[in-house]
Design an enzyme around this catalytic site. Structure first.
Site, PDB file in Angstrom:
ATOM      1  CG  ASN A  17      41.467  35.501  44.130  1.00 48.10           C
ATOM      2  OD1 ASN A  17      41.373  34.301  44.352  1.00 48.10           O
ATOM      3  ND2 ASN A  17      40.408  36.312  44.245  1.00 48.10           N
ATOM      4  CG  ASP A  66      33.102  34.093  48.166  1.00 48.06           C
ATOM      5  OD1 ASP A  66      34.117  34.660  48.614  1.00 48.06           O
ATOM      6  OD2 ASP A  66      32.241  34.686  47.490  1.00 48.06           O
TER       7      ASP A  66
HETATM    8  C1  FPP Z   1      37.310  33.607  49.436  1.00 46.70           C
HETATM    9  O1  FPP Z   1      37.174  34.390  50.552  1.00 46.70           O
HETATM   10  C2  FPP Z   1      38.465  32.800  49.438  1.00 46.70           C
HETATM   11  C3  FPP Z   1      39.616  33.004  48.727  1.00 46.70           C
HETATM   12  C4  FPP Z   1      40.002  34.153  47.926  1.00 46.70           C
HETATM   13  C5  FPP Z   1      40.630  32.033  48.654  1.00 46.70           C
HETATM   14  C6  FPP Z   1      40.297  30.728  49.226  1.00 46.70           C
HETATM   15  C7  FPP Z   1      41.327  30.447  50.193  1.00 46.70           C
HETATM   16  C8  FPP Z   1      41.152  29.666  51.239  1.00 46.70           C
HETATM   17  C9  FPP Z   1      39.954  28.890  51.566  1.00 46.70           C
HETATM   18  C10 FPP Z   1      42.235  29.565  52.196  1.00 46.70           C
HETATM   19  C11 FPP Z   1      43.337  28.822  51.620  1.00 46.70           C
HETATM   20  C12 FPP Z   1      42.911  27.511  51.206  1.00 46.70           C
HETATM   21  C13 FPP Z   1      43.734  26.615  50.834  1.00 46.70           C
HETATM   22  C14 FPP Z   1      43.179  25.318  50.378  1.00 46.70           C
HETATM   23  C15 FPP Z   1      45.157  26.854  50.882  1.00 46.70           C
HETATM   24  P1  FPP Z   1      37.105  35.938  50.337  1.00 46.70           P
HETATM   25  O2  FPP Z   1      38.411  36.510  50.748  1.00 46.70           O
HETATM   26  O3  FPP Z   1      36.696  36.238  48.943  1.00 46.70           O
HETATM   27  O4  FPP Z   1      35.986  36.318  51.342  1.00 46.70           O
HETATM   28  P2  FPP Z   1      34.985  37.538  51.238  1.00 46.70           P
HETATM   29  O5  FPP Z   1      34.131  37.293  50.024  1.00 46.70           O
HETATM   30  O6  FPP Z   1      34.221  37.444  52.508  1.00 46.70           O
HETATM   31  O7  FPP Z   1      35.823  38.772  51.133  1.00 46.70           O
END
Ligand code: FPP
Length: 227
Positions: free
Chosen positions: A62, A14
């Site tokens: 998501n 996250d």
């Molecule tokens: C959380 O960050 C992450 C995600 C929703 C998806 C995770 C995706 C990745 C790490 C990139 C892709 C990975 C792979 C392995 C293809 P957030 O967007 O919720 O961050 P925030 O809480 O700061 O908004």
């Protein structure tokens, strides 16, 4: 550092969006950086002898994000899979997924199946990407499979009906990004997991911090309800 008693490590990655916003960049930059970091951490985990690594890359919730971000994440996943294949093969890592991939586009589904097939003989570690994964969705699908079979189930039967039937339960779960919750991630499989929460945003999560957490994990006595 060799970790003997840690078979299955899982990450809630996250904080990508906040990482980008803090630097006045688009959220997509954070996801790109996050994907790179997933590769770095994966390569480290196989080196230290972890057998199963599960990464929460896209949850059933998501889909509620803006369309533009979902489209970006779908493209990133395809790109990641294409690039990842070499890294996986080089490191003898088998690739697998949990979650219902039938909702994804055909090219993404094909990319998943391709990487699974091309790494099916690898034996070093299994990297499991949780995509369109939600624990409640997984349990609901498992219950429906059980109903179809039409007989009473015990705990082992349920484990066998989940997406994770081929993997052991989680030993250690690490969530980056400062929130202390499970967010519908592996609710059944985390029953006896050690949980670690860090304020570090996923793109900044380093091997050094992972080593510190692993040292703490190794000093924890895990009793599984016994004395
Ligand atoms: C959380 O960050 C992450 C995600 C929703 C998806 C995770 C995706 C990745 C790490 C990139 C892709 C990975 C792979 C392995 C293809 P957030 O967007 O919720 O961050 P925030 O809480 O700061 O908004």
């Amino acid at each position: 550092m060799l970790v003997n008693d840690l078979k299955h490590l899982a990450f809630i990655m996250d904080g990508n969006g906040r990482w980008a916003q803090r630097q006045n960049k688009k959220r997509s930059n954070g996801h790109n950086k996050g994907a790179k970091n997933a590769r770095t951490i994966t390569e480290y985990c196989v080196k230290i002898g972890i057998k199963y690594l599960t990464l929460y890359a896209f949850s059933t919730e998501n889909w509620k994000r803006p369309k533009i971000e979902i489209e970006f994440l779908m493209k990133l996943l395809i790109k990641f899979l294409k690039k990842e294949l070499k890294t996986l093969q080089k490191n003898n890592i088998k690739f697998d997924t949990i979650g219902d991939i039938s909702r994804f586009s055909k090219p993404l589904q094909q990319a998943v199946l391709h990487v699974k097939k091309e790494t099916s003989q690898c034996t070093g570690m299994t990297q499991i990407l949780a995509i369109n994964y939600g624990s409640r969705d997984e349990i609901t699908r498992a219950v429906n499979r059980a109903i179809k079979k039409g007989k009473k189930v015990d705990e082992q039967d349920i484990s066998n009906l989940l997406d994770t039937s081929n993997f052991p339960d989680i030993d250690l779960l690490i969530r980056t990004g400062g929130d202390q919750r499970l967010s519908n991630f592996l609710l059944w499989q985390n029953a006896y997991a050690e949980l670690f929460f860090t304020n570090t945003l996923w793109p900044d999560f380093s091997i050094g911090e992972l080593e510190t957490i692993l040292s703490k994990y190794r000093t924890t006595s895990r009793r599984f309800g016994a004395l």
